[in-house]
Write an enzyme that holds these catalytic residues in place. Structure first.
Site, PDB file in Angstrom:
ATOM      1  N   GLN A  94      -0.369 -20.638  17.887  1.00 10.27           N
ATOM      2  CA  GLN A  94      -1.639 -20.604  17.910  1.00 10.27           C
ATOM      3  C   GLN A  94      -1.971 -21.465  17.021  1.00 10.27           C
ATOM      4  OE1 GLN A  94      -2.615 -19.256  20.229  1.00 10.27           O
ATOM      5  NE2 GLN A  94      -4.558 -20.398  20.040  1.00 10.27           N
ATOM      6  N   PHE A  95      -2.336 -22.691  17.539  1.00  9.63           N
ATOM      7  CA  PHE A  95      -1.974 -24.289  16.577  1.00  9.63           C
ATOM      8  C   PHE A  95      -4.065 -24.112  16.956  1.00  9.63           C
ATOM      9  CE2 PHE A  95      -2.460 -25.629  20.730  1.00  9.63           C
ATOM     10  CZ  PHE A  95      -3.837 -27.142  20.131  1.00  9.63           C
ATOM     11  N   THR A  96      -5.049 -23.865  16.927  1.00 10.61           N
ATOM     12  CA  THR A  96      -6.019 -23.519  17.212  1.00 10.61           C
ATOM     13  C   THR A  96      -6.455 -22.871  16.478  1.00 10.61           C
ATOM     14  OG1 THR A  96      -6.227 -21.518  19.035  1.00 10.61           O
ATOM     15  CG2 THR A  96      -6.103 -24.016  20.238  1.00 10.61           C
TER      16      THR A  96
END
Length: 147
Positions: A78-80
């Site tokens: 989950q890069f966000t």
């Protein structure tokens, strides 16, 4: 590294309508990696997560760990989690690691969890994923290896 940990009764991830990972009792993790994360960060979080006493015992006290209950993990990249929303209306993801470093750290983290004796299911790194789960409690914690 940052992890959003959610205690789950059930969790599942699909890509293009195909189930890629599913668990029953355990934890659903959203895992973010930044540029300077190392194996030490992953080791710290993996050890912390499998040993956190966040499951209820017979007296309804959070006194049991994931290992104690024999639970599983659904781990989703989950890069966000490294999105910066301070300026403007569109998040800035400059603090998220580049894909080559992120996938290396994400896979290392998941392997560390497995080496600690936990069953781990994952999504597909970089894919558009549909994640569904039933939050148990609800219990949600945010962990950061830099704090």
């Amino acid at each position: 590294m940052k992890v959003v940990l959610q205690r789950a009764k059930h969790a599942e991830v699909t890509v293009d309508s195909e189930v890629k990972g599913t668990i029953d009792s355990g934890l659903m993790l959203l895992v973010g990696v930044t540029h300077d994360d190392t194996e030490k960060d992953a080791d710290y979080l993996a050890e912390k997560i499998v040993n956190l006493r966040i499951f209820e015992d017979e007296n309804e006290k959070m006194n049991l760990s994931l290992k104690d209950i024999g639970g599983s993990i659904l781990s989703i990249s989950q890069f966000t989690l490294y999105g910066d929303t301070k300026k403007g209306r569109r998040p800035n993801f400059m603090e998220a690691a580049k894909p080559d470093h992120a996938i290396t750290m994400y896979e290392y983290f998941n392997n560390k969890l497995k080496n600690l004796g936990v069953h781990v299911e994952t999504g597909v790194f970089g894919a558009m994923m549909d994640v569904t789960f039933t939050n148990d409690g609800p219990v949600t914690l945010i962990l950061d290896s830099k704090m």
